[in-house]
Design an enzyme around this catalytic site. Structure first.
Site, PDB file in Angstrom:
ATOM      1  CG  ASP A  13     -29.025 -16.329 -58.838  1.00 47.20           C
ATOM      2  OD1 ASP A  13     -29.321 -15.969 -59.978  1.00 47.20           O
ATOM      3  OD2 ASP A  13     -29.335 -17.449 -58.378  1.00 47.20           O
ATOM      4  CE  LYS A  16     -23.058 -14.057 -62.937  1.00 50.02           C
ATOM      5  NZ  LYS A  16     -23.779 -14.623 -61.813  1.00 50.02           N
ATOM      6  N   GLY A  40     -30.047 -14.340 -65.283  1.00 51.11           N
ATOM      7  CA  GLY A  40     -30.986 -13.247 -65.005  1.00 51.11           C
ATOM      8  C   GLY A  40     -30.207 -12.132 -64.353  1.00 51.11           C
ATOM      9  CG  HIS A  41     -27.032 -10.798 -65.550  1.00 48.83           C
ATOM     10  ND1 HIS A  41     -26.027 -10.868 -66.473  1.00 48.83           N
ATOM     11  CD2 HIS A  41     -26.904 -11.902 -64.783  1.00 48.83           C
ATOM     12  CE1 HIS A  41     -25.316 -11.968 -66.256  1.00 48.83           C
ATOM     13  NE2 HIS A  41     -25.843 -12.608 -65.248  1.00 48.83           N
ATOM     14  CD  GLN A 225     -25.615 -19.557 -66.320  1.00 42.56           C
ATOM     15  OE1 GLN A 225     -24.750 -19.548 -67.178  1.00 42.56           O
ATOM     16  NE2 GLN A 225     -26.798 -19.009 -66.527  1.00 42.56           N
ATOM     17  N   PRO A 309     -37.996 -19.234 -54.984  1.00 44.55           N
ATOM     18  CG  PRO A 309     -39.107 -20.069 -53.084  1.00 44.55           C
ATOM     19  CD  PRO A 309     -39.174 -20.001 -54.588  1.00 44.55           C
TER      20      PRO A 309
HETATM   21  P1  IMP Z   1     -29.778 -24.886 -66.626  1.00 45.90           P
HETATM   22  O1  IMP Z   1     -28.639 -23.957 -66.793  1.00 45.90           O
HETATM   23  O2  IMP Z   1     -31.122 -24.293 -66.926  1.00 45.90           O
HETATM   24  O3  IMP Z   1     -29.553 -26.196 -67.324  1.00 45.90           O
HETATM   25  O4  IMP Z   1     -29.851 -25.266 -65.062  1.00 45.90           O
HETATM   26  C1  IMP Z   1     -28.844 -26.045 -64.424  1.00 45.90           C
HETATM   27  C2  IMP Z   1     -28.634 -25.573 -62.983  1.00 45.90           C
HETATM   28  O5  IMP Z   1     -28.034 -24.283 -62.997  1.00 45.90           O
HETATM   29  C3  IMP Z   1     -29.913 -25.439 -62.163  1.00 45.90           C
HETATM   30  O6  IMP Z   1     -29.637 -25.757 -60.805  1.00 45.90           O
HETATM   31  C4  IMP Z   1     -30.248 -23.964 -62.292  1.00 45.90           C
HETATM   32  O7  IMP Z   1     -31.025 -23.502 -61.221  1.00 45.90           O
HETATM   33  C5  IMP Z   1     -28.849 -23.370 -62.249  1.00 45.90           C
HETATM   34  N1  IMP Z   1     -28.754 -22.068 -62.916  1.00 45.90           N
HETATM   35  C6  IMP Z   1     -28.723 -21.841 -64.243  1.00 45.90           C
HETATM   36  N2  IMP Z   1     -28.606 -20.509 -64.480  1.00 45.90           N
HETATM   37  C7  IMP Z   1     -28.546 -19.913 -63.288  1.00 45.90           C
HETATM   38  C8  IMP Z   1     -28.384 -18.546 -62.884  1.00 45.90           C
HETATM   39  O8  IMP Z   1     -28.256 -17.610 -63.689  1.00 45.90           O
HETATM   40  N3  IMP Z   1     -28.370 -18.330 -61.537  1.00 45.90           N
HETATM   41  C9  IMP Z   1     -28.462 -19.344 -60.628  1.00 45.90           C
HETATM   42  N4  IMP Z   1     -28.608 -20.607 -60.963  1.00 45.90           N
HETATM   43  C10 IMP Z   1     -28.643 -20.908 -62.286  1.00 45.90           C
END
Ligand code: IMP
Length: 429
Positions: A13, A16, A40-41, A225, A309
């Site tokens: 977040d 990017k 989520g971009h 990520q 949040p």
């Molecule tokens: P998963 O990728 O859905 O398996 O989630 C694993 C961890 O990565 C969790 O703590 C999510 O909140 C975090 N996470 C996954 N994708 C994102 C992202 O794009 N931004 C922030 N956190 C993420």
């Protein structure tokens, strides 16, 4: 022209999508290499806000071709939904502009059901995943029972693979987790329909990129990520299941290291995190509320994918040094500097204190990290609105000082600073 990589330097977040959108203007191709629709971009152009989860942000530029690389896990339903939404806004999502690596793996409803069942079972110890089936899809890939996107070109093999896949996972869902079984035929029919639409998009991504590089075209790899969510170098087990770091870009695309040019680490001017796990500079109270925003604006600190949040805290240079080392960052893109305007004093974490010792390296062992206390350097804030400013020298002295402090500590230059949500609210060097 080489492969330039945009990497999240914190817990995801960082903005990017926004930085990719800026750099995409000079790129011939924009490619995703890891993760899936857990990303989520958000890109804001004029009054239009684009929220993309799977398709590279570069799709918004008509000059850049896009590829979803082999390292990505793809939910075909989400991909088609995003393609349709973009097409409605006049954006070309034909196979001429968008391609999907045949070695990428598919996410299925069984993966999503397993992600939910496992999180429920973890209870208090839940990872806080995005429930998009990401972990189970990568688990199947690593255990060599995944379904590659390339099967979409072969309807019979795809139907067989889906039947076996759903039947196998139904055993686990019903017998281990007490969840409902999925309808095998219904999933097979659903995926047959997706395959019909997506088969024309399939390519060998590595060959496509090799040809582009040989032709002198420039490629921008859009990270998803962030470094601290990396399965190896992040805050395990509160991480995602892939490698969002620079090494992951190479394996997730099938490109060798000699092709790499710039590696741009994107960092927010403060720190945020979603999901569980230790967060040394986490804030609560009024400053946290201030940094998070109310949730009324798309750029406030609420998950683009989940709406949750985000946890917020001061900037942490121990984390950024870790990101710099793991990724060999060449440049820093600092986002959301404007959010700090009006805070009289800013704290920047320069090291951790652990059992009376000063730590300057980030410990990835969770128990150690949980015991670390931040050591702050206080820097003076600025009260001016910096959103209209477009040059570094035009920034208030204390804002320049804040940026210089960070780049001096990291030993890399800032190449972009964002001072507002819109594309043009940017200072480029
Ligand atoms: P998963 O990728 O859905 O398996 O989630 C694993 C961890 O990565 C969790 O703590 C999510 O909140 C975090 N996470 C996954 N994708 C994102 C992202 O794009 N931004 C922030 N956190 C993420």
């Amino acid at each position: 022209m080489p492969l330039n990589i945009v990497i999240g330097a914190q817990w995801g977040d960082e903005g990017k999508g926004r930085i990719t959108d800026l750099l995409a203007a000079q790129a011939d191709m924009v490619v995703r290499y890891s993760g899936g629709d857990n990303a989520g971009h958000t890109v804001t152009i004029g009054d239009e806000v684009f929220k993309l989860h799977l398709i590279p942000s570069g799709i918004i530029h008509d000059t850049a071709n896009c590829l979803i690389g082999n390292g990505v896990v793809v939910n075909p339903k989400v991909m088609l939904h995003e393609m349709d939404a973009l097409a409605k806004r006049g954006i070309d999502v034909s196979p001429a502009c968008l391609k999907l690596s045949e070695n990428a793996h598919l996410i299925t409803p069984a993966h999503i059901a397993l992600d939910k069942a496992r999180e429920m079972q973890r209870g208090e110890g839940a990872i806080g995943t995005t429930l998009r089936g990401i972990g189970p899809a990568y688990t199947d890939k690593a255990s060599r029972q995944g379904i590659r996107a390339g099967l979409m070109a072969n309807p019979e093999e795809l139907a067989d693979a889906i039947h076996t896949h759903v039947a196998t996972h139904n055993e686990v869902l019903t017998k281990i987790y007490g969840a409902d079984a999925l309808d095998t035929d219904a999933v097979a029919a659903e995926y047959a329909a997706y395959a019909q639409r997506l088969a024309p998009y399939l390519v060998d991504g590595s060959i496509l990129l090799d040809e582009a590089l040989r032709d002198g075209r420039s490629i921008l790899a859009e990270g998803a990520q962030g470094t601290l969510l990396d399965i190896d170098h992040g805050t395990y087990p509160f991480v995602t299941s892939s490698s969002p770091t620079a090494g992951g870009a190479l394996t997730g695309l099938g490109v060798g290291p000699k092709q790499v040019g710039q590696i741009i680490g994107v960092a927010k001017a403060f720190t945020t995190r979603v999901g569980s796990g230790p967060f040394p500079t986490e804030l609560s109270g009024s400053i946290a509320a201030r940094l998070r925003g109310t949730g009324e604006n798309p750029w406030d600190e609420y998950g683009t994918t989940t709406g949750r949040p985000r946890r917020v805290g001061w900037l942490d240079l121990v984390i950024l040094r870790h990101a710099q080392r793991i990724n060999s960052l060449t440049d820093l893109a600092l986002t959301k500097l404007d959010i700090l305007s009006g805070i009289p004093e800013l704290q920047v974490c320069v090291a951790y204190e652990l059992d009376g010792r000063r730590l300057t390296h980030f410990p990835t062992d969770l128990n150690t990290l949980a015991r670390c206390r931040p050591i702050y350097q206080t820097l003076p804030g600025w009260h001016e609105d910096i959103m209209p400013i477009r040059t570094f020298s035009g920034l208030p002295a204390n804002a320049q000082n804040y940026v210089n402090f960070i780049t001096d500590q990291l030993g890399i230059p800032a190449s972009i600073i964002s001072v507002g949500p819109a594309r043009e609210q940017t200072i480029s060097f």
